[in-house]
Scaffold this active site. Structure first.
Site, PDB file in Angstrom:
ATOM      1  N   GLY A  16     -55.547 -36.074  41.549  1.00 39.54           N
ATOM      2  CA  GLY A  16     -56.166 -34.794  41.244  1.00 39.54           C
ATOM      3  C   GLY A  16     -55.416 -33.961  40.229  1.00 39.54           C
ATOM      4  O   GLY A  16     -56.015 -33.282  39.390  1.00 39.54           O
ATOM      5  N   THR A  63     -61.974 -40.115  46.781  1.00 37.84           N
ATOM      6  CA  THR A  63     -62.942 -39.045  47.017  1.00 37.84           C
ATOM      7  C   THR A  63     -64.336 -39.617  46.942  1.00 37.84           C
ATOM      8  O   THR A  63     -64.578 -40.505  46.129  1.00 37.84           O
ATOM      9  CB  THR A  63     -62.824 -37.986  45.884  1.00 37.84           C
ATOM     10  OG1 THR A  63     -61.527 -37.441  45.928  1.00 37.84           O
ATOM     11  CG2 THR A  63     -63.858 -36.892  46.014  1.00 37.84           C
TER      12      THR A  63
HETATM   13  N1  ASP Z   1     -58.906 -36.674  43.552  1.00 37.24           N
HETATM   14  C1  ASP Z   1     -58.558 -36.595  44.933  1.00 37.24           C
HETATM   15  C2  ASP Z   1     -57.419 -35.649  45.109  1.00 37.24           C
HETATM   16  O1  ASP Z   1     -56.535 -35.616  44.284  1.00 37.24           O
HETATM   17  C3  ASP Z   1     -58.223 -37.899  45.536  1.00 37.24           C
HETATM   18  C4  ASP Z   1     -58.964 -39.068  44.944  1.00 37.24           C
HETATM   19  O2  ASP Z   1     -60.102 -38.936  44.566  1.00 37.24           O
HETATM   20  O3  ASP Z   1     -58.391 -40.175  44.829  1.00 37.24           O
HETATM   21  O4  ASP Z   1     -57.398 -34.957  46.116  1.00 37.24           O
END
Ligand code: ASP
Length: 292
Positions: A197, A143
């Site tokens: 997440g 992200t």
């Molecule tokens: N946190 C994000 C999600 O779970 C992905 C990431 O940041 O690696 O969608």
């Protein structure tokens, strides 16, 4: 004083953009949004916006969020198809509706009503993303989460992601969830997360980090404390922690970052610090469970 920090090396362009805006007295929210939009448009970033990872149906479903630390309002657009800039839809939700979160078809209809440009499937879904999808492997997620501070002291946060590759359609991760993927309060600090997440949401990482800074902890120490606490909490309750990483900034524009895995990087810059990338040494390594 201006300052900016954002997850992953690919957000160096975000920091450069933030510098351009903030060093000319632009505001924190404009800088965060403009910086994130660059990453959303970059087809080489495999986990955000255009070129992002596809869901199990081979579709691109994007999540984005913004928070204005001065008004404490936030906006979210989650599970959005057919748009390149969920972060801009999120900002419109915050500024032009009495609501904070719009998802799926409702968010798309709202974006069209606001005149936010749609993007063709052929632009959004790159050959590389199709290739990854054809392998049918869950190979990743990342992200962009950015925190900015402007010369008037306003702070803002913005996040954007395509979420986990091969995710179940409709799945939403932490990135557009307040307190988990992002949180910011002007005069206190801000935080943004990246990683698995589901683990970040159940440990509410970003809100915790901002609260630690509220009580005087440095951004670096707050990031380390939250990542370690989240990791150990999940272990203690019988889970197996996946990737958890965090960037933090306090109201003075100092920043830091921490992760429970190898390879995490973040980009940062301020009035006193030229934009650059930091390689993070894990505070604990989820793959070996030893403290770094
Ligand atoms: N946190 C994000 C999600 O779970 C992905 C990431 O940041 O690696 O969608």
């Amino acid at each position: 004083m201006w300052s900016a920090v954002a997850t992953w090396e690919f957000s160096l362009q975000t920091i450069e953009k933030a510098k351009e805006i903030l060093s000319q007295n632009g505001n924190a929210l404009d800088a965060a949004e403009a910086g994130v939009r660059l990453v959303e448009s970059d087809p080489n970033v495999e986990s955000v916006g255009r070129g992002g990872f596809l869901n199990a149906d081979g579709d691109l479903e994007l999540d984005g969020a913004v928070m204005d630390g001065t008004t404490m309002k936030f906006g979210v657009a989650a599970g959005v198809k057919g748009f390149e800039h969920p972060v801009t839809i999120a900002r419109a939700v915050m500024e032009h509706t009495p609501h904070a979160i719009l998802v799926g078809a409702g968010a798309e209809r709202f974006a069209r009503e606001m005149g936010i440009p749609e993007a063709d499937r052929s632009r959004l879904i790159t050959e590389q993303a199709k290739k990854v999808w054809e392998e049918k492997k869950k190979i990743g997620h990342d992200t962009i989460g950015a925190i900015t501070l402007d010369p008037l002291g306003n702070m803002a946060a913005a996040t954007s992601t395509s979420g986990a590759s091969m995710k179940t359609p409709g799945r939403v991760g932490d990135s557009p969830i307040i307190g988990s993927g992002f949180y910011v309060e002007t005069g206190v600090g801000g935080a943004a997360a990246t990683g698995w997440g589901e683990d970040i949401m159940r440990t509410c990482c970003s809100f915790r980090a901002v609260d630690l800074m509220r009580y005087g902890m440095s951004p670096q120490k707050a990031a380390e404390t939250v990542v370690l606490t989240a990791h150990e909490t999940i272990l203690r309750h019988g889970g197996k922690p996946d990737c958890i990483a965090l960037v933090c900034m306090n109201a003075e524009g100092e920043y830091g970052g921490a992760a429970n895995h190898q390879g995490f990087t973040y980009a940062c810059g301020s009035e006193n610090d030229a934009p650059h990338v930091v390689q993070v040494t894990p505070i604990i390594d989820k793959d070996s469970d030893t403290k770094g």
